[in-house]
Design a protein around this motif. Structure first.
Motif, PDB file in Angstrom:
ATOM      1  N   GLY A   1       0.815  -1.206   0.000  1.00  0.00           N
ATOM      2  CA  GLY A   1       0.000   0.000   0.000  1.00  0.00           C
ATOM      3  C   GLY A   1       0.848   1.255   0.000  1.00  0.00           C
ATOM      4  O   GLY A   1       0.558   2.230  -0.719  1.00  0.00           O
ATOM      5  N   LYS A   2       1.915   1.247   0.770  1.00  0.00           N
ATOM      6  CA  LYS A   2       2.828   2.393   0.826  1.00  0.00           C
ATOM      7  C   LYS A   2       3.477   2.629  -0.536  1.00  0.00           C
ATOM      8  O   LYS A   2       3.577   3.772  -1.006  1.00  0.00           O
ATOM      9  N   ALA A   3       3.922   1.553  -1.182  1.00  0.00           N
ATOM     10  CA  ALA A   3       4.537   1.689  -2.504  1.00  0.00           C
ATOM     11  C   ALA A   3       3.540   2.239  -3.518  1.00  0.00           C
ATOM     12  O   ALA A   3       3.889   3.061  -4.379  1.00  0.00           O
ATOM     13  N   ALA A   4       2.287   1.795  -3.412  1.00  0.00           N
ATOM     14  CA  ALA A   4       1.245   2.296  -4.314  1.00  0.00           C
ATOM     15  C   ALA A   4       1.019   3.785  -4.104  1.00  0.00           C
ATOM     16  O   ALA A   4       0.905   4.559  -5.067  1.00  0.00           O
ATOM     17  N   LEU A   5       0.960   4.200  -2.858  1.00  0.00           N
ATOM     18  CA  LEU A   5       0.729   5.614  -2.560  1.00  0.00           C
ATOM     19  C   LEU A   5       1.881   6.484  -3.041  1.00  0.00           C
ATOM     20  O   LEU A   5       1.658   7.574  -3.582  1.00  0.00           O
ATOM     21  N   GLU A   6       3.095   6.008  -2.864  1.00  0.00           N
ATOM     22  CA  GLU A   6       4.247   6.780  -3.338  1.00  0.00           C
ATOM     23  C   GLU A   6       4.212   6.912  -4.860  1.00  0.00           C
ATOM     24  O   GLU A   6       4.609   7.946  -5.419  1.00  0.00           O
ATOM     25  N   LEU A   7       3.729   5.864  -5.534  1.00  0.00           N
ATOM     26  CA  LEU A   7       3.558   5.946  -6.980  1.00  0.00           C
ATOM     27  C   LEU A   7       2.537   7.020  -7.333  1.00  0.00           C
ATOM     28  O   LEU A   7       2.750   7.821  -8.262  1.00  0.00           O
ATOM     29  N   LEU A   8       1.423   7.058  -6.597  1.00  0.00           N
ATOM     30  CA  LEU A   8       0.404   8.078  -6.833  1.00  0.00           C
ATOM     31  C   LEU A   8       0.966   9.473  -6.598  1.00  0.00           C
ATOM     32  O   LEU A   8       0.749  10.390  -7.411  1.00  0.00           O
ATOM     33  N   PHE A   9       1.698   9.657  -5.512  1.00  0.00           N
ATOM     34  CA  PHE A   9       2.263  10.974  -5.217  1.00  0.00           C
ATOM     35  C   PHE A   9       3.208  11.421  -6.336  1.00  0.00           C
ATOM     36  O   PHE A   9       3.234  12.596  -6.724  1.00  0.00           O
ATOM     37  N   LYS A  10       3.973  10.476  -6.868  1.00  0.00           N
ATOM     38  CA  LYS A  10       4.906  10.816  -7.952  1.00  0.00           C
ATOM     39  C   LYS A  10       4.145  11.129  -9.243  1.00  0.00           C
ATOM     40  O   LYS A  10       4.415  12.145  -9.909  1.00  0.00           O
ATOM     41  N   GLU A  11       3.211  10.250  -9.606  1.00  0.00           N
ATOM     42  CA  GLU A  11       2.508  10.383 -10.882  1.00  0.00           C
ATOM     43  C   GLU A  11       1.504  11.533 -10.892  1.00  0.00           C
ATOM     44  O   GLU A  11       1.056  11.959 -11.949  1.00  0.00           O
ATOM     45  N   SER A  12       1.156  12.047  -9.720  1.00  0.00           N
ATOM     46  CA  SER A  12       0.219  13.170  -9.660  1.00  0.00           C
ATOM     47  C   SER A  12       0.893  14.514  -9.923  1.00  0.00           C
ATOM     48  O   SER A  12       0.205  15.540 -10.050  1.00  0.00           O
ATOM     49  N   GLY A  13       2.219  14.512  -9.985  1.00  0.00           N
ATOM     50  CA  GLY A  13       2.941  15.737 -10.315  1.00  0.00           C
ATOM     51  C   GLY A  13       2.627  16.884  -9.372  1.00  0.00           C
ATOM     52  O   GLY A  13       2.668  16.733  -8.154  1.00  0.00           O
ATOM     53  N   ASN A  14       2.271  18.019  -9.956  1.00  0.00           N
ATOM     54  CA  ASN A  14       1.982  19.204  -9.151  1.00  0.00           C
ATOM     55  C   ASN A  14       0.538  19.293  -8.695  1.00  0.00           C
ATOM     56  O   ASN A  14       0.158  20.267  -8.053  1.00  0.00           O
ATOM     57  N   ARG A  15      -0.271  18.306  -9.060  1.00  0.00           N
ATOM     58  CA  ARG A  15      -1.674  18.352  -8.653  1.00  0.00           C
ATOM     59  C   ARG A  15      -1.777  18.255  -7.133  1.00  0.00           C
ATOM     60  O   ARG A  15      -1.160  17.392  -6.502  1.00  0.00           O
TER      61      ARG A  15
ATOM     62  N   GLU B   1      -1.986  10.833   5.614  1.00  0.00           N
ATOM     63  CA  GLU B   1      -2.065  12.137   6.273  1.00  0.00           C
ATOM     64  C   GLU B   1      -0.673  12.731   6.478  1.00  0.00           C
ATOM     65  O   GLU B   1      -0.462  13.937   6.279  1.00  0.00           O
ATOM     66  N   LYS B   2       0.266  11.886   6.856  1.00  0.00           N
ATOM     67  CA  LYS B   2       1.638  12.355   7.073  1.00  0.00           C
ATOM     68  C   LYS B   2       2.272  12.827   5.761  1.00  0.00           C
ATOM     69  O   LYS B   2       2.843  13.921   5.681  1.00  0.00           O
ATOM     70  N   ARG B   3       2.159  12.010   4.713  1.00  0.00           N
ATOM     71  CA  ARG B   3       2.828  12.322   3.453  1.00  0.00           C
ATOM     72  C   ARG B   3       2.170  13.492   2.712  1.00  0.00           C
ATOM     73  O   ARG B   3       2.861  14.310   2.102  1.00  0.00           O
ATOM     74  N   THR B   4       0.854  13.575   2.748  1.00  0.00           N
ATOM     75  CA  THR B   4       0.201  14.694   2.058  1.00  0.00           C
ATOM     76  C   THR B   4       0.540  16.016   2.735  1.00  0.00           C
ATOM     77  O   THR B   4       0.672  17.046   2.060  1.00  0.00           O
ATOM     78  N   ALA B   5       0.690  15.996   4.045  1.00  0.00           N
ATOM     79  CA  ALA B   5       1.112  17.216   4.737  1.00  0.00           C
ATOM     80  C   ALA B   5       2.519  17.622   4.292  1.00  0.00           C
ATOM     81  O   ALA B   5       2.796  18.798   4.049  1.00  0.00           O
ATOM     82  N   GLU B   6       3.409  16.640   4.162  1.00  0.00           N
ATOM     83  CA  GLU B   6       4.780  16.918   3.733  1.00  0.00           C
ATOM     84  C   GLU B   6       4.825  17.429   2.293  1.00  0.00           C
ATOM     85  O   GLU B   6       5.634  18.309   1.959  1.00  0.00           O
ATOM     86  N   LEU B   7       3.942  16.873   1.446  1.00  0.00           N
ATOM     87  CA  LEU B   7       3.960  17.209   0.023  1.00  0.00           C
ATOM     88  C   LEU B   7       3.017  18.358  -0.327  1.00  0.00           C
ATOM     89  O   LEU B   7       2.912  18.746  -1.482  1.00  0.00           O
ATOM     90  N   GLU B   8       2.309  18.868   0.684  1.00  0.00           N
ATOM     91  CA  GLU B   8       1.333  19.951   0.494  1.00  0.00           C
ATOM     92  C   GLU B   8       0.243  19.533  -0.508  1.00  0.00           C
ATOM     93  O   GLU B   8      -0.128  20.267  -1.414  1.00  0.00           O
ATOM     94  N   LYS B   9      -0.227  18.317  -0.332  1.00  0.00           N
ATOM     95  CA  LYS B   9      -1.348  17.801  -1.113  1.00  0.00           C
ATOM     96  C   LYS B   9      -2.518  17.527  -0.193  1.00  0.00           C
ATOM     97  O   LYS B   9      -2.383  17.507   1.042  1.00  0.00           O
TER      98      LYS B   9
END
Length: 440
Positions: A127-141, A168-176
């Motif tokens: 699940g973590k690997a999938a989410l990191e893929l989403l964060f990467k592939e979502s670009g600046n969105r 919640e932790k990663r989206t806060a870090e990435l401002e998403k």
């Protein structure tokens, strides 16, 4: 009269209203009986039509003026061509937390849990690997959508919790910002799980088909026990504190085409946000909708419309058409973003265009541990937009259904460019009912 192209408008009578849709501008008009009759005559007689009264002449003049202004019979303009983005970003992901289920619903597209494979649960690492893929592939969105799905995701709730905290932790870090959804049959939805979902503002899709006899016949447990009593109790307790981020989603089959009774039953339980959708199943299945069922279903939508007009005691998902602020033009043309904006992830980390295609290796897009998504199949989905479907080009409802569900089209016709005919008929009826209610 050649200046009037009747493929550009749709007009119909519904109860006491005459409703006119200008297809390309997406404007909806209420018209009187005289105007309706003149349009009928124009459609049938063309340039041979001659108004038979001064009043009719005045109305015809108004129609001509509106046509010249582009308010009626409006030109397709930019709608005639749609060029999909060359490198679309992925903005939504469906995590198949569990390929297992504690129900054995015969109409389940997921093969009652395992999607034609082995039963299993997603690990936190996958699940973590999938989410990191989403964060990467979502670009600046900034805004993302993540759905916890199954099978039954509450069978793997510890991983669900850990992943929500990680998001919640990663989206806060990435401002998403991530909008979270969880789809459940509610058998395991106890107070502890419910409170966690509410505390983290998760939207919950709750599966319940309606009346006890309907639920128990089609949604029974692995040991062949009816599920209604437990599910109904858990759902009522879940919303008892007024939590509003939920929808109760049911399925109707040919055995309960009187589905208004199921919606009324759900409303009597205190449930307000409701959806009940026609089953999509193999033709040979006893529960699948047959051609002879269609008139009964259309009549039931009329009964539902009349009920909502009088009672307005619940929100019905398929009637939620915003005639003032609908979807943007590209979304109306391209429908869902399966395979290019939206992907689904199996418990093993395999990537598919959407949850309906999971397990079908012909549509495999890669694996999250590879860190990228194949775009080849995504292009196929992108190109299967409403402008490329011959059956849709003259359909007045094309910008409301956008050519229908890719999965339903594929499984019914074996072709993304051909439409699931039963779904098409029912969708047009729902749109007409929704327009009527919007004009109240």
């Amino acid at each position: 009269m050649k200046k009037y192209d009747f493929s550009r408008i749709h007009f119909y009578k519904y109860k006491d209203k005459n409703i006119l849709l200008d297809i390309n501008s997406d404007s909806i008009h209420l018209i009187d009986d005289l105007t309706f009759n003149i349009l009928e005559n124009l459609k049938e007689q063309g340039e041979n039509y001659t108004p038979d009264s001064e009043e009719a002449k005045e109305v015809l003049k108004e129609i001509e003026e509106l046509a010249e202004e582009g308010i009626l019979f409006s030109s397709p303009g930019e709608i005639t061509e749609y060029i999909p983005p060359e490198n679309p970003i992925i903005k939504a992901m469906c995590l198949h937390i569990a390929h297992d289920c504690n129900l054995r619903c015969p109409y389940c597209f997921a093969d009652q849990g395992p999607y034609g494979g082995d039963r299993g649960l997603m690990s936190f690492e996958t699940g973590k690997a999938a989410l990191e893929l989403l964060f990467k592939e979502s670009g600046n969105r900034k805004n993302l959508n993540i759905d916890f799905f199954g099978g039954e995701p509450l069978m793997n709730f510890e991983v669900v919790k850990d992943l929500i905290l990680y998001i919640e932790k990663r989206t806060a870090e990435l401002e998403k910002v991530a909008e979270l959804t969880l789809t459940t049959n509610a058998l395991l939805l106890d107070k502890e799980k419910g409170n966690f979902l509410k505390e983290h503002s998760v939207s919950v899709v709750l599966s319940l088909d309606g009346r006890p006899e309907v639920q128990n016949k089609m949604r029974y447990t692995a040991n062949n026990k009816g599920s209604y009593d437990i599910v109904a109790k858990n759902i009522k307790e879940f919303i008892a504190d007024g939590y509003e981020k939920y929808i109760v989603r049911g399925t109707f089959t040919r055995e309960n085409v009187d589905f208004l009774k199921d919606l009324q039953h759900l409303a009597e339980m205190g449930l307000k946000n409701l959806s009940i959708e026609p089953v999509v199943g193999p033709e040979e299945a006893s529960y699948s909708i047959k051609s002879e069922d269609i008139p009964l279903i259309l009549e039931e939508y009329d009964k539902l419309t009349e009920h909502m007009e009088k009672e307005n005691d619940f929100n019905f998902f398929h009637f939620n058409i915003d005639i003032y602020k609908g979807p943007c033009l590209p979304k109306r043309i391209s429908a869902c973003g399966a395979g290019h904006e939206y992907v689904a992830i199996s418990p093993q980390g395999d990537i598919y265009p959407c949850h309906q295609f999971v397990g079908n290796k012909d549509f495999l897009l890669g694996n999250v541990y590879q860190g990228e998504v194949s775009r080849k199949i995504g292009k196929l989905f992108q190109n299967a937009n409403v402008l490329n479907k011959e059956e849709c080009m003259d359909c007045w409802a094309r910008f409301y259904c956008s050519g229908g569900c890719h999965s339903s089209n594929w499984h019914d016709r074996g072709d993304f460019y051909k439409v699931y005919k039963t779904g098409c008929v029912l969708q047009k009826k729902r749109v007409e009912c929704a327009m009527y209610l919007s004009c109240m």
